[in-house]
Design a protein around this motif. Structure first.
Motif, short mmCIF file in Angstrom:
data_model
loop_
_atom_site.label_atom_id
_atom_site.label_comp_id
_atom_site.label_asym_id
_atom_site.label_seq_id
_atom_site.Cartn_x
_atom_site.Cartn_y
_atom_site.Cartn_z
N GLU A 1 -63.60 14.99 -46.97
CA GLU A 1 -64.72 14.28 -47.60
C GLU A 1 -64.61 12.78 -47.36
N GLU A 2 -63.40 12.25 -47.45
CA GLU A 2 -63.20 10.81 -47.19
C GLU A 2 -63.54 10.46 -45.75
N LEU A 3 -63.16 11.33 -44.82
CA LEU A 3 -63.47 11.08 -43.41
C LEU A 3 -64.98 11.11 -43.19
N LEU A 4 -65.67 12.08 -43.77
CA LEU A 4 -67.12 12.16 -43.63
C LEU A 4 -67.80 10.93 -44.24
N LEU A 5 -67.25 10.43 -45.34
CA LEU A 5 -67.81 9.24 -45.98
C LEU A 5 -67.75 8.03 -45.07
N SER A 6 -66.70 7.94 -44.27
CA SER A 6 -66.56 6.82 -43.32
C SER A 6 -67.48 6.98 -42.11
N GLN A 7 -67.94 8.20 -41.85
CA GLN A 7 -68.79 8.46 -40.70
C GLN A 7 -70.27 8.41 -41.03
N ASN A 8 -70.65 8.97 -42.18
CA ASN A 8 -72.06 9.08 -42.54
C ASN A 8 -72.14 9.15 -44.07
N GLU A 9 -72.39 8.01 -44.69
CA GLU A 9 -72.35 7.93 -46.15
C GLU A 9 -73.40 8.82 -46.81
N GLN A 10 -74.60 8.84 -46.26
CA GLN A 10 -75.67 9.65 -46.85
C GLN A 10 -75.34 11.13 -46.79
N LEU B 1 -74.03 19.89 -40.24
CA LEU B 1 -74.28 18.61 -39.57
C LEU B 1 -73.06 17.71 -39.47
N LYS B 2 -72.07 17.91 -40.33
CA LYS B 2 -70.92 17.01 -40.35
C LYS B 2 -70.14 17.04 -39.05
N GLN B 3 -69.61 15.89 -38.67
CA GLN B 3 -68.83 15.82 -37.45
C GLN B 3 -67.51 16.57 -37.59
N CYS B 4 -67.02 17.05 -36.46
CA CYS B 4 -65.73 17.76 -36.44
C CYS B 4 -64.77 16.97 -35.54
N ILE B 5 -64.37 15.82 -36.03
CA ILE B 5 -63.52 14.91 -35.26
C ILE B 5 -62.24 14.67 -36.02
N GLN B 6 -61.14 15.25 -35.56
CA GLN B 6 -59.82 15.06 -36.16
C GLN B 6 -59.83 15.32 -37.66
N LEU B 7 -60.40 16.46 -38.04
CA LEU B 7 -60.45 16.81 -39.46
C LEU B 7 -59.06 17.12 -39.99
N PRO B 8 -58.69 16.59 -41.15
CA PRO B 8 -57.39 16.94 -41.76
C PRO B 8 -57.27 18.44 -42.00
N LYS B 9 -58.35 19.05 -42.52
CA LYS B 9 -58.39 20.51 -42.67
C LYS B 9 -59.39 21.04 -41.65
#
Length: 491
Positions: A155-164, A452-460
């Motif tokens: 969730e933190e990673l997604l927040l840095s990529q696309n806040e909305q 829609l979320k990116q799949c870039i170096q996801l922790p999980k």
């Protein structure tokens, strides 16, 4: 008291009841529930066209009517625009949370009739467990509230990529099993162990697993195999529910059987080579299943297009990142495909594209088909010129690359608001439906934020994230698979 009733205009086989505020709403749902896996009793629209030998249509209804049961002779029904009713997927998810899901009849439950026909006791499951004392507890496990958050780091990673999109995910992400693939939903590749178990009545190696689970030879006592097992147990994250126990039972059995069969196959090698023709039928089948599973290991695919008339389905693999920066050669592949001839108009488009996405871009391998074609761009921007919504009301869109380039250059959008897919999976003649029935893929309905979320170096990893959000047996399968990943840290 007048009881309003929503009636779907198309024929239906399932009636869902929802009691709220003293008003009963009856909804005739479309054919999505698989009552049994036997093709003789499946709803015809759920059987691939190549099995039936004829074309069938199975889709959500296009018209809804509001009527009242106080006057059955009243034919003056008012047509309601389905678009005004909101996202029917979210409505179905709300039903699923209360245990009134259209997917509540599972493939496993669908075998009861066949077992009774064969003289088997319905209180004994196919894996040899006397399940009469466990059924209620297992069903209660399945109906537990699905988790709303499975990875704070994701969730933190997604927040840095696309806040909305991140806020949409955090406040309302959901996912649950679906009986058939649907546009805008996902299909997830299942582990080899699950594929064999789910297909135990249609394959030789599956029947061998069933016999193995029922034999005295099988000892299902779990053995700690690595640090991950111990850490999860110490943290109290290991589930000890009846559903978890049953899943561990058949999963460990399938794991043992696969190991033994692979050892048998490798022992037959001569000069480092294996002659498939010298293997038994079961060994040949297992080798084929193993190789197929390796090629598509833990794929999470978005169902982008689906034609119910001819059984053609197109999916895009979401979790196979290809590049995060764009070179001129890769830019040409993304925009024009591999076989396009260079010309002046291409140069006019390529330059701005490299400026917009050159240093920050998400490109994925979408699948093995159409690798030489121009890429497919997926996003969640409603009014982007040149794009189209892949399914009404879903909020997932395809196309509009030129408008995306202009928007990024103007500062209106960010590069990671878009995902580019080179290649795709194309299934013809109902082949994807067949693979679902064979236990290879699990269809999943989900919120658009998950697709829609990116799949870039996801922790999980995305595969584990999706299955855990679904809860139930899929969550237990994810936990068992996660124990194999010594490369992943414990979150």
């Amino acid at each position: 008291m007048l009881l309003p009733r929503l009636v779907l205009s198309s024929p239906s086989t399932l009636i869902l009841g929802l009691v709220a505020a003293g008003i009963i709403i009856k909804v005739d749902a479309f054919h999505t529930t698989l009552r049994t896996v036997s093709t003789s009793t499946l709803p015809k629209c759920a059987i691939p066209t190549f099995v039936l030998g004829e074309k069938r249509r199975c889709q959500p209804p296009t018209k809804l009517y509001m009527s009242y049961n106080d006057d059955e002779d009243d034919d003056d029904d008012d047509i309601i625009d389905p678009n005004e009713l909101g996202d029917w997927r979210q409505f179905r998810m709300n039903l699923a949370e209360t245990g009134l899901s259209s997917a509540s009849t599972t493939l496993e439950e669908g075998w009861i009739e066949e077992e009774e026909e064969n003289g088997l006791s319905p209180s004994t499951s196919s894996d040899g467990i006397n399940s009469s004392s466990m059924d209620n507890n297992i069903e209660n496990d399945k109906k537990e509230k699905r988790p709303k958050s499975v990875s704070k780091k994701n969730e933190e990673l997604l927040l840095s990529q696309n806040e909305q999109l991140a806020n949409e995910y955090i406040t309302g992400v959901w996912a649950h099993e679906a009986p058939v693939p649907e546009v805008g939903g996902l299909v997830c590749r299942l582990p080899l162990e699950a594929e064999i178990y789910r297909n135990e009545r249609r394959s030789g190696i599956g029947k061998k697993l069933r016999n193995y689970l029922e034999s005295d030879e099988y000892d299902s006592t779990p053995v700690k195999t690595n640090r991950k097992d111990e850490e999860e147990e110490q943290r109290g994250s290991v589930s000890f529910s009846p559903l978890a126990a049953k899943t561990v039972f058949w999963y460990r059995g399938a794991q043992n059987l696969v190991k033994k069969e692979l050892e048998k196959i490798t022992s037959s090698a001569q000069n480092g080579r294996i002659d498939p023709s010298s293997l038994s039928k079961n060994s040949q089948e297992l080798l084929q299943l193993y190789l197929e599973n390796q090629d598509t290991w833990q794929e999470v695919c978005l169902v982008a297009e689906r034609d119910e008339q001819n059984g053609k389905t197109t999916t895009l693999v979401l979790n196979r990142p290809m590049a995060f920066k764009v070179t001129e050669m890769l830019g040409r592949l993304v925009l024009f495909g591999a076989n396009a001839n260079e010309n002046a108009s291409q140069a006019e488009r390529l330059g701005p594209f490299l400026t917009a996405f050159g240093t920050d871009c998400a490109i994925y391998v979408g699948g093995p088909d159409g690798m030489g074609e121009p890429s497919t761009m997926i996003h969640g921007i409603k009014d982007l010129p040149g794009s189209k919504e892949i399914s009404p009301g879903l909020g997932v869109y395809m196309g509009g690359i030129d408008a995306a380039v202009s928007g990024v250059l103007a500062g209106k959008y960010k590069p990671l608001d878009f995902r580019f897919f080179v290649g795709k999976h194309v299934y013809k003649d109902g082949n994807l439906d067949a693979q679902v029935l064979l236990g290879k893929y699990q269809p999943i309905a989900c919120a658009r934020s998950l697709a829609l979320k990116q799949c870039i170096q996801l922790p999980k990893p995305l595969w584990h994230e999706v299955l855990e959000l679904c809860g139930g047996e899929l969550k237990e399968i994810s936990s068992l698979e996660l124990m194999k990943r010594v490369d992943l840290g414990v979150e």
